[in-house]
Design a protein around this motif. Structure first.
Motif, PDB file in Angstrom:
ATOM      1  N   LEU A 453       0.862  -1.231  -0.104  1.00  0.00           N
ATOM      2  CA  LEU A 453       0.215   0.182   0.199  1.00  0.00           C
ATOM      3  C   LEU A 453       0.928   1.210   0.042  1.00  0.00           C
ATOM      4  O   LEU A 453       0.567   2.135  -0.669  1.00  0.00           O
ATOM      5  N   GLY A 454       1.921   1.073   0.758  1.00  0.00           N
ATOM      6  CA  GLY A 454       2.845   2.310   0.828  1.00  0.00           C
ATOM      7  C   GLY A 454       3.554   2.564  -0.536  1.00  0.00           C
ATOM      8  O   GLY A 454       3.763   3.782  -1.048  1.00  0.00           O
ATOM      9  N   SER A 455       4.058   1.625  -1.042  1.00  0.00           N
ATOM     10  CA  SER A 455       4.647   1.821  -2.278  1.00  0.00           C
ATOM     11  C   SER A 455       3.807   2.268  -3.504  1.00  0.00           C
ATOM     12  O   SER A 455       4.286   2.845  -4.343  1.00  0.00           O
ATOM     13  N   CYS A 456       2.548   1.848  -3.447  1.00  0.00           N
ATOM     14  CA  CYS A 456       1.368   2.088  -4.424  1.00  0.00           C
ATOM     15  C   CYS A 456       1.251   3.822  -4.129  1.00  0.00           C
ATOM     16  O   CYS A 456       0.194   4.206  -4.957  1.00  0.00           O
ATOM     17  N   GLY A 457       1.425   4.538  -2.974  1.00  0.00           N
ATOM     18  CA  GLY A 457       0.844   5.757  -2.530  1.00  0.00           C
ATOM     19  C   GLY A 457      -0.455   5.708  -2.488  1.00  0.00           C
ATOM     20  O   GLY A 457      -0.983   6.876  -2.575  1.00  0.00           O
ATOM     21  N   ILE A 458      -1.024   4.736  -1.519  1.00  0.00           N
ATOM     22  CA  ILE A 458      -2.388   4.575  -1.269  1.00  0.00           C
ATOM     23  C   ILE A 458      -2.832   5.536  -0.100  1.00  0.00           C
ATOM     24  O   ILE A 458      -2.200   5.228   0.838  1.00  0.00           O
ATOM     25  N   GLN A 459      -3.842   6.378  -0.175  1.00  0.00           N
ATOM     26  CA  GLN A 459      -4.244   7.194   0.974  1.00  0.00           C
ATOM     27  C   GLN A 459      -5.618   6.934   1.348  1.00  0.00           C
ATOM     28  O   GLN A 459      -6.054   7.302   2.355  1.00  0.00           O
ATOM     29  N   TYR A 460      -6.467   6.279   0.149  1.00  0.00           N
ATOM     30  CA  TYR A 460      -7.708   5.999   0.600  1.00  0.00           C
ATOM     31  C   TYR A 460      -8.091   4.543   0.588  1.00  0.00           C
ATOM     32  O   TYR A 460      -7.208   3.585  -0.246  1.00  0.00           O
ATOM     33  N   ALA A 461      -8.908   3.801   1.446  1.00  0.00           N
ATOM     34  CA  ALA A 461      -9.402   2.679   1.730  1.00  0.00           C
ATOM     35  C   ALA A 461     -10.833   2.634   1.443  1.00  0.00           C
ATOM     36  O   ALA A 461     -11.554   2.984   2.376  1.00  0.00           O
ATOM     37  N   LEU A 462     -11.410   1.880   0.390  1.00  0.00           N
ATOM     38  CA  LEU A 462     -12.879   1.940   0.122  1.00  0.00           C
ATOM     39  C   LEU A 462     -13.297   0.618   0.757  1.00  0.00           C
ATOM     40  O   LEU A 462     -12.726  -0.518   0.685  1.00  0.00           O
ATOM     41  N   THR A 463     -14.318   0.844   1.599  1.00  0.00           N
ATOM     42  CA  THR A 463     -14.908  -0.684   2.230  1.00  0.00           C
ATOM     43  C   THR A 463     -16.463  -0.498   2.462  1.00  0.00           C
ATOM     44  O   THR A 463     -16.952   0.615   2.071  1.00  0.00           O
ATOM     45  N   SER A 464     -17.000  -1.286   3.098  1.00  0.00           N
ATOM     46  CA  SER A 464     -18.538  -1.226   3.264  1.00  0.00           C
ATOM     47  C   SER A 464     -18.739  -0.845   4.673  1.00  0.00           C
ATOM     48  O   SER A 464     -17.910  -0.784   5.707  1.00  0.00           O
ATOM     49  N   ASP A 465     -19.959  -0.468   4.898  1.00  0.00           N
ATOM     50  CA  ASP A 465     -20.262  -0.286   6.367  1.00  0.00           C
ATOM     51  C   ASP A 465     -20.146  -1.131   7.399  1.00  0.00           C
ATOM     52  O   ASP A 465     -19.566  -0.758   8.232  1.00  0.00           O
ATOM     53  N   ALA A 466     -20.411  -2.427   7.209  1.00  0.00           N
ATOM     54  CA  ALA A 466     -20.256  -3.720   8.128  1.00  0.00           C
ATOM     55  C   ALA A 466     -18.966  -3.710   8.383  1.00  0.00           C
ATOM     56  O   ALA A 466     -18.460  -3.872   9.215  1.00  0.00           O
TER      57      ALA A 466
END
Length: 1605
Positions: A453-466
């Motif tokens: 995740l760090g090497s891809c420069g990811i800042q957002y994680a999409l997920t569901s409410d549950a």
């Protein structure tokens, strides 16, 4: 039970179906034979009378598998199954294994010892129970309900020794008789155990040759008052006297052997182990002459001349048919979503079942389109609400732009939200990176995902409410920050606002832009992201559509993980491109209802199902759910792991059982794929059938990388099925596994490479790896590329068969290369599973991996054992596994470990997390319940044993040294001339005269001060006081003791001034004092016999002591150990006449005996030496000159005053030199660790002496208190020399730690040094006041094993740092000589140190004058060179180095750098190069390597125990102490575990690995014990021989004993 004679063919269909189910249950181990017979009888009973008896009507029975009745009852409704995705049953392999084991019955049977466990380890720890209760994991087979007889292949091993529960309240309980439990009704009588003496030269002893009935001696107590304080103080009062047999004081030679001669119960286990080692190995060891890395590497990869070689021609690439895209197929995925989302918006795209098997949720194409639009709009316009994790606010630009990457974190039961998010990202041009949901902060592999995740420069994680609600939170409600993860904003993709009507998604990105990144793992567990471009994604979808012939409106059932590989490609991408409907079966439902996917096929008339062979196997087991199933609609059953060699048996069994339910043979379609190459090949539905493309291959041939057809009934054959044809518009080649990518021959196994527009294009952010994997140009036989295009490595190993069929026989990640042959992990697993797995282990919970030890890979197997599997049963099973693998694969298993249920790390879908399992194994955190190490059979690349050339004599060696220009090893301290005639002390030859002279000339000079634990003065003595007290004691001896001149008097006093007074009192009347440590009040049963032994051996006529000690000797507790009336006359110095001594005794000559010095060596030899009056004064003068000791000096002593240099400093030196000695008993430092340093600071002491025990106490006890000491004003800048008094190799790590720790208090690192003394001369080397800084050198450990000294640079491999043992004292001359030939050694050889000095001891003290064995210890002469000189042999190995001292003036003050000049090597040691110097001087440094008696001779080489122990200490943080010794040819390693008993077995593989890797030795036995068991003497040295005797006489209460086979 007699079988029923019933014609099965005439029975009703319902009964026949039930009988078939029953047979399957029996063959799979779901039911015991007894239960099977009972149920079968019940079913057939109504038909027995109706039909005439007919022969042979019984259904064939499968292999027997015993199961638990209770488990069977519990599973009436559903068959619960295992987790692993690739485990299945193979009857073929089971038959092969049983046949192999049967064949091995006729071979000589090894008798293998079973490990010993302490009883506390038998019960589960609370931690284990907690794991078991809360586990969601399921077993898939039943445990035996009957007692298992020992298998016939092995002799029954001895049962576990049941020890008394380990008592921690008493430091060393008396050894109890150990009882053995036998599994047999008649316990075998114990064999008689021999008593024996171990000879000093450590010659190899055959157990059968040991003579019996040798008198045993009591061990000496050589600990200080509470010797165990280095680990817990009072709990461990004495680490030596752990194993004391009955008393027998006996008499004998001058060096008293005081280890108990154990009543050799050399456990039958060790005898068995030795017997197994006497058997010839399967393969002889290769011959090697050098202990060299290159040789080891060559040995690990031998070239077998008989190995099969490929014989075919160079392969030609396999080309797939041309891709013809169907006319109606949408142009791309966005177009497909738009078309079906508007034209068929009510049609279902996905349906999900809940954990109960009910249809819980559906998604239509219209909803998918609208929800993905909402997500795309929210991503680009940030209209969502997000939660930070606890990492803090985001920094910099946090907006999401097309081309950015986001993580998709959805659970395995939520494909609907995942699909919406995935297509939302595609619409927005954002790159999704699907990952698993992190459940806890300790998830296996979680950190590696964070790196991705760090090497891809990811800042957002999409997920569901549950999912967001279920993530672990901090107290403030934020999602926790997972270790190694970047700071993320967590975003729910549900309940998003509708985008404005006029909003349209951004234009479709370029075809070569990234579409998504697929998470994959390397063999070592590191996470990587495979980039899939939009162009590749679309081309792949089109290929699959054509190859699988998908059409709009078809129903597909998917059991796979929809986030990656086959599940993602078919169920999320291709299904939408073709407008299909997918029914997703969550993993949680499969665990409960394994047939649910078949019910969905029946319900929806589905034409396609995507499964793994695991699901086929589980479906077979769920026989109760088969009634309503109809699979006739199924045109394609895609087996995603068809590339697994063992999927064939699952496919065949599934077809045979479900053919009656409508499954067609041509519907089963195995495929092969990988994250890098995407789909490589797939068998086309409707072509051929399940029998198409299969081959019976030799596993031996495959291990050499060649394809050889084998007979079907061969034990070592592997039957493979094809994985279909090449994908449309693809080209496949097979290249060599190692080295350049040359094309393989047609009958050669290699790595499959793919050329296609539908593969991954690289690893994100890993350019080097991308080049190796995604940019391969295959080379023809001439080394020329076959084209300009780049191929992609698939990671699959295989070959091309006839008709363009692709055969896969393994994967690169699952390959283990052992001794030049390649083995597949899955093949090994299949063999292990065939050894009666149902009774002992869980079928799906096995990890096989290799670890690299000693330049070769070693195979390790870890499995979860059943809770009801007994210790002996599991051991027998492990032994059978070793035999089976050896027989079928011709490879040895290095380690076989069993863990408790649910202890292996799992992947989110329940498979075994292999890399995490391997990491825990190597880190020592796996916590096995049973371990079997077999290094003796599988390590075949050890260097050849060293050959000693007896024909090379000492004269030849000297000539060789002269020819090579080597200096002969000789060194001398400075002259001890009597230049200072003004010192009146010179005129006296006797130390007693010097005391009398001091009492007259400086009567009020305080000469001794004794401190207590509070740091206050307990008592002090002036010269006059000491003289008066000595006179009174002299009177006491004359009046009450009636001593005669020359009588021996035992002085038993605690460390203090009474001991000194009593010593001089004896000298005043001509008696010979013998100082003895008093017995320990809490440990009388072991320490008192030692005191008594020295009294008897020294032939003391009376005992002199104080009131408290005499009271202890006469106490009731003491009389329980020894008869209190048997002591010689005992006088109390507290009750003395106050008379003046009429006349002071003066010996006729200075050569007469002054005192006896008794000490126990580390090898357990009690040696009493004779010190003459001349030697005493010579020693004191030598120390005075070296250390510049004058009456004005203050010297602090923190030593035991009973023997050696400690005694001389405590009792003699002050009297001779007149300096003030501050006495600090080490027992007081145990109470107050800061006492010694506070005293040094308070009295501004320049010179101080201590022991290693005291230094260790200060280092460990004051590590966190340095700032507190500093605030109290403690300053050590005054210290000029801090000398450790020792008789061993300097412990450089401890002295460095001490120097660094207390440098904060002003201690100069140059001040800390060591001394060296031994029995023949108690002070050979001592760091003087003006001596240069101690020098250090780095030597090659491998050369040292061969008695050679080779200097290397710091940091070199195999380098060992050695520090010189102080400077030679004035008047001392040393040489090194070969201990066997007595020829003088050169500088570059390791030899025994011989010493010549006026203060050598006069000889060993004996009663009957029998000194013949040790006569040459004091009068040794060289056989070459200067043969007339007489030396004393120290018994220590070492070497000499002439160093050049260069003293330069720098801004920092005087710095000394030592440059070591060597005839054959040149190395800079301790302090860089040589600067411009004003003064040049040469100095001979003495380097002590170790005691000759302690060295271990193995494989012709000389090992020093401390080197092996240091390696072992480094291998695991929970090892508190370690000791090694040998028994015959076995190396025994004893480690103290500073942790829970349950961690003991973690250490066994690590200890074995480390010793093998660093010392090229195989450990025979690993003994794990509690802290404090390794005995330590008063000098802080390990008493290895006592430990050895305790082990061999079975007196060690070990936590675990592992016998490496």
């Amino acid at each position: 039970m007699a079988d029923l004679s019933v014609d099965i063919s005439k029975l009703p269909d319902e009964i026949r179906d039930k009988l078939a189910e029953l047979d399957l249950e029996l063959s799979e181990g779901d039911i015991t034979q007894k239960g099977y017979d009972k149920k079968r009888l019940r079913l057939l009973a109504p038909y027995v009378q109706q039909q005439p008896p007919q022969a042979g009507g019984a259904a064939a029975r499968g292999p027997r598998g015993d199961g638990s009745r209770q488990h069977t009852r519990n599973r009436r409704t559903h068959r619960r199954v295992t987790h692993n995705e690739k485990r299945y049953h193979s009857e073929v392999r089971q038959e092969a294994v049983q046949q192999a084991l049967a064949e091995m019955q006729n071979r000589p049977k090894p008798s293998m010892p079973m490990p010993s466990k302490r009883t506390s380890m038998m019960s589960k720890s609370p931690d284990r129970e907690r794991h078991d209760c809360s586990s969601s994991s399921d077993d898939d087979s039943c445990a035996g309900d009957a007692d298992l007889p020992p298998p016939p292949e092995l002799n029954s091993p001895p049962a576990r020794r049941v020890n008394a529960p380990h008592s921690r309240s008493h430091p060393h309980p008396l050894p109890l008789p150990h009882q053995y439990q036998h599994p047999h009704p008649h316990p075998q009588p114990r064999e008689k155990h021999a008593k024996y003496v171990v000879p000093r030269d450590h010659t190899q002893i055959d157990i059968n040759d040991i003579s019996t009935n040798f008198p045993a001696y009591i061990q000496p107590d050589v600990t200080h008052t509470s010797a165990g304080a280095r680990r817990g103080g009072a709990q461990i009062a004495d680490r030596v006297q752990c194993y004391a047999p009955t008393e027998d004081t006996g008499t004998g030679t001058g060096r008293w052997k005081v280890r108990p001669q154990p009543q050799l119960k050399v456990s039958a286990k060790i005898q068995q182990l030795l017997n197994t080692l006497k058997r010839p190995k399967r393969r002889p060891l290769p011959e090697f002459y050098e202990d060299d890395d290159i040789e080891l590497e060559i040995a690990a990869n031998p070239k077998d001349p008989n190995a099969p070689k490929p014989e075919g021609g160079t392969m030609t690439p396999a080309v797939g048919e041309q891709l013809v895209v169907p006319a109606g197929l949408p142009r791309n995925l966005e177009g497909a979503l738009q078309r079906y989302g508007t034209a068929s918006f009510k049609a279902n795209v996905a349906t999900v079942l809940d954990p109960n098997g009910k249809l819980s949720n559906s998604l239509t194409y219209g909803k998918l389109l609208s929800r993905s639009f909402k997500i795309a709009h929210a991503l680009l316009n940030k209209t969502f609400t997000s939660k930070n994790n606890s990492g803090g606010p985001l920094t910099g630009d946090s907006s999401i732009k097309p081309g950015d990457r986001v993580a998709l974190v959805y659970p395995n039961n939520d494909p609907i939200n995942f699909m919406c998010a995935f297509y939302g990202c595609l619409q927005a041009g954002v790159v999704p990176v699907p990952i698993e949901v992190p459940l806890t902060r300790r998830d296996a592999g979680l950190q590696q995902v964070g790196f991705l995740l760090g090497s891809c420069g990811i800042q957002y994680a999409l997920t569901s409410d549950a999912c967001l609600k279920g993530l672990p939170k901090t107290s403030s409600g934020d999602v926790v920050s997972f270790r190694g993860w970047p700071c993320l904003q967590w975003v729910s993709t549900e309940k998003l606002p509708r985008p404005p009507r006029d909003w349209i998604p951004p234009p479709r990105p370029a075809e070569d832009s990234h579409a998504h990144i697929e998470h994959t793992s390397a063999a070592d567990g590191s996470a990587m992201g495979v980039i899939v471009t939009r162009q590749s994604m679309l081309a792949h979808c089109r290929m699959l559509s054509v190859a699988c012939n998908y059409t709009e409106g078809e129903h597909m059932v998917c059991v796979l993980d929809f986030k990656r590989e086959t599940g993602l490609w078919h169920a999320v991408l291709v299904s939408v491109l073709n407008g299909m409907h997918v029914i997703f079966i969550p993993y949680a439902l499969m665990k409960v209802s394994p047939a649910s996917w078949m019910h969905m096929i029946t319900k929806y008339r589905a034409s396609v199902a995507i499964v793994k062979s695991r699901d086929l196997h589980w479906g077979l087991l769920a026989t109760r759910d088969h009634k309503e199933i109809n699979l006739s609609s199924l045109r394609m059953l895609l087996v995603a792991d068809g590339a697994n060699p063992w999927s064939l048996s699952s496919c065949d069994q599934f077809l045979s059982v479900f053919q009656s339910k409508g499954v067609r043979g041509d519907a089963i379609c195995p495929c092969a794929c990988s994250s890098e190459s995407l789909t490589v090949c797939v068998r086309r539905a409707g072509r051929g059938g399940a029998s198409a493309g299969r081959g019976v291959l030799s596993m031996s041939g495959l291990s050499y990388g060649v394809v050889r057809v084998d007979a079907e009934n061969s034990l070592t054959s592997l039957t493979l099925q094809d994985c279909g044809q090449v994908m449309p518009s693809c080209v496949i080649v097979v290249v060599k596994m190692e080295g350049p990518a040359f094309l393989c021959k047609t009958d050669e196994v290699g790595e499959i490479c793919v050329l296609s527009g539908a593969t991954g294009t690289g690893y994100y952010g890993l350019a080097g790896l991308t080049k190796n994997v995604f940019e391969v140009r295959p080379l023809d036989a001439d080394g020329e590329p076959i084209g300009e295009e780049f191929y992609v490595r698939s990671g699959l190993l295989g070959f091309l068969g006839p008709g363009g069929l692709v055969f896969v026989c393994g994967s690169r990640d699952g390959l283990m290369t052992v001794t030049g042959r390649k083995h597949n992990m899955d093949d090994i697993i299949a063999t292990v599973l065939a050894v009666e797995p149902m009774k002992f282990i869980y079928r799906g919970r096995i990890a096989v991996f290799s670890v690299r030890v000693l330049r070769d890979e070693r195979i390790c197997i870890v499995a979860e054992q059943r809770p009801d599997c007994g210790e002996e049963e599991s051991f027998q099973w492990m032994s059978r596994v070793l035999q089976a693998v050896d027989s079928i694969h011709q490879v040895g298993i290095y380690c076989l470990a069993l863990v408790q249920p649910n202890y292996l790390p799992k992947t989110p879908l329940g498979g075994i997390h292999l890399s995490e399992c391997k990491r825990r194994f190597l880190d020592g955190t796996l916590h096995p319940a049973n371990v079997l190490m077999c290094p003796h059979t599988c390590v075949t690349n050890l260097p050849k044993p060293r050959e000693i050339h007896s024909d090379v004599g000492p004269a030849s060696v000297i000539v060789g040294n002269l020819v090579q220009g080597n200096r002969l090893a000789s060194a001398q301290g400075r002259d001890m001339g009597y230049s200072d005639d003004s010192d009146a002390a010179r005129k006296y030859q006797f130390i007693s005269q010097i005391l009398r002279w001091r009492a007259q000339s400086t009567s009020d000079h305080v000469i001794f001060t004794l401190l207590n634990s509070k740091g206050t003065v307990s008592k002090s003595l002036t010269c006059a006081d000491l003289h008066k007290r000595a006179e009174r004691i002299g009177n006491l001896l004359l009046e009450k003791g009636r001593v005669n001149t020359g009588d021996h008097v035992a002085l038993i006093f605690p460390p203090g001034l009474d001991l000194i007074s009593a010593f001089y009192g004896c000298l005043y009347v001509g008696a010979v004092p013998v100082t003895i440590r008093p017995p320990h009040p809490q440990n009388l049963h072991t320490t008192l016999p030692t005191v008594r032994m020295i009294v008897d051996v020294s032939k003391a006529t009376l005992v002199l002591s104080n009131q408290s000690v005499i009271k202890l000797l006469r106490s009731k507790e003491a009389s329980n150990v020894l008869d209190s009336k048997a002591w010689p006359l005992t006088l109390d110095t507290d009750d003395m006449p106050k008379k003046k001594l009429p006349i002071l005794y003066r010996a006729p000559t200075a050569e007469m005996l002054a005192y006896l010095d008794f000490s126990v060596s580390t090898t357990g030899m009690l040696a009493g030496i004779k010190m003459s009056h001349a030697a005493v004064t010579s020693l004191c003068r030598s120390m005075k000159i070296a250390c510049e000791l004058y009456p004005s000096r203050h010297i602090a002593l923190c030593l035991d005053p009973y023997c050696g240099l400690g005694f001389a400093l405590w009792c003699l030196s002050s009297i001779y030199s007149g300096h003030h000695s501050i006495l600090i008993p080490p027992s007081e430092v145990e109470i107050n660790p800061g006492l010694w340093l506070s005293a040094v600071s308070q009295y501004k002491v320049r010179d101080t002496f201590c022991s290693y025990g005291v230094m260790e106490l200060c280092t460990k006890g004051l590590g966190s208190s340095v700032n507190t000491l500093k605030s109290k004003g403690i300053n050590l800048a005054c210290v000029r020399t801090c000398v450790v008094v020792a008789e061993e190799r300097p412990r450089i790590n401890l002295t460095n730690s001490f120097s660094k720790l207390f440098s904060a208090l002003g201690l100069s690192p140059r001040a800390v040094s060591t001394s060296f003394g031994c029995r023949v001369n108690i002070a050979i080397c001592l760091q003087g006041a003006s001596s240069p800084e101690p020098s250090t050198v780095y030597v090659d450990l491998r050369a040292l094993r061969n008695d050679r000294v080779s200097l290397v640079e710091r940091g070199s491999p195999h380098s060992l740092c050695l520090m010189e043992s102080g400077k030679l004292l004035p008047g001392v001359k040393v040489i090194t000589a070969n201990p066997e030939t007595k020829g003088q050694c050169g500088d570059s050889h390791l030899g025994e140190i011989w010493v010549q000095s006026p203060h050598n001891a006069s000889g060993y003290f004996t009663i009957y004058g029998d000194e013949s064995d040790y006569a040459d210890h004091f009068c040794a002469q060289l056989v070459t060179g200067n043969t007339g000189e007489v030396y004393a042999r120290t018994g220590y190995l070492g070497f000499l180095r002439r160093t050049e001292i260069s003293t330069t003036n720098t801004s920092a003050g005087d710095e000394t750098s030592l440059v070591v000049r060597d005839s054959d090597t040149e190395s800079v040691a301790s302090g860089g190069g040589c600067a411009m110097s004003d003064v040049h001087d040469t100095h001979d440094a003495v380097f002590v390597v170790g005691a000759l008696d302690e060295t271990i001779m193995l494989r012709g080489m000389r090992y020093h125990p401390i080197d092996i122990e240091n390696s072992v200490m480094r291998c695991h943080k929970k090892i508190a102490e370690c000791a090694v010794f040998t028994w015959t040819n076995l190396l025994v390693v004893v480690v103290e575990l500073d942790g829970n008993d349950s961690e003991a077995l973690n250490l066994v593989p690590l200890v074995t690995n480390t010793v093998l890797e660093e010392h090229h030795l195989i450990v025979g036995v690993v003994v794990v014990v509690d802290p404090g068991v390794v005995p330590i003497n008063s000098r802080g040295e390990k008493q290895r021989m006592h430990l050895r005797d305790g082990f061999l006489s079975d007196q060690i209460d070990a936590i675990y004993i592992a016998y490496n086979m």
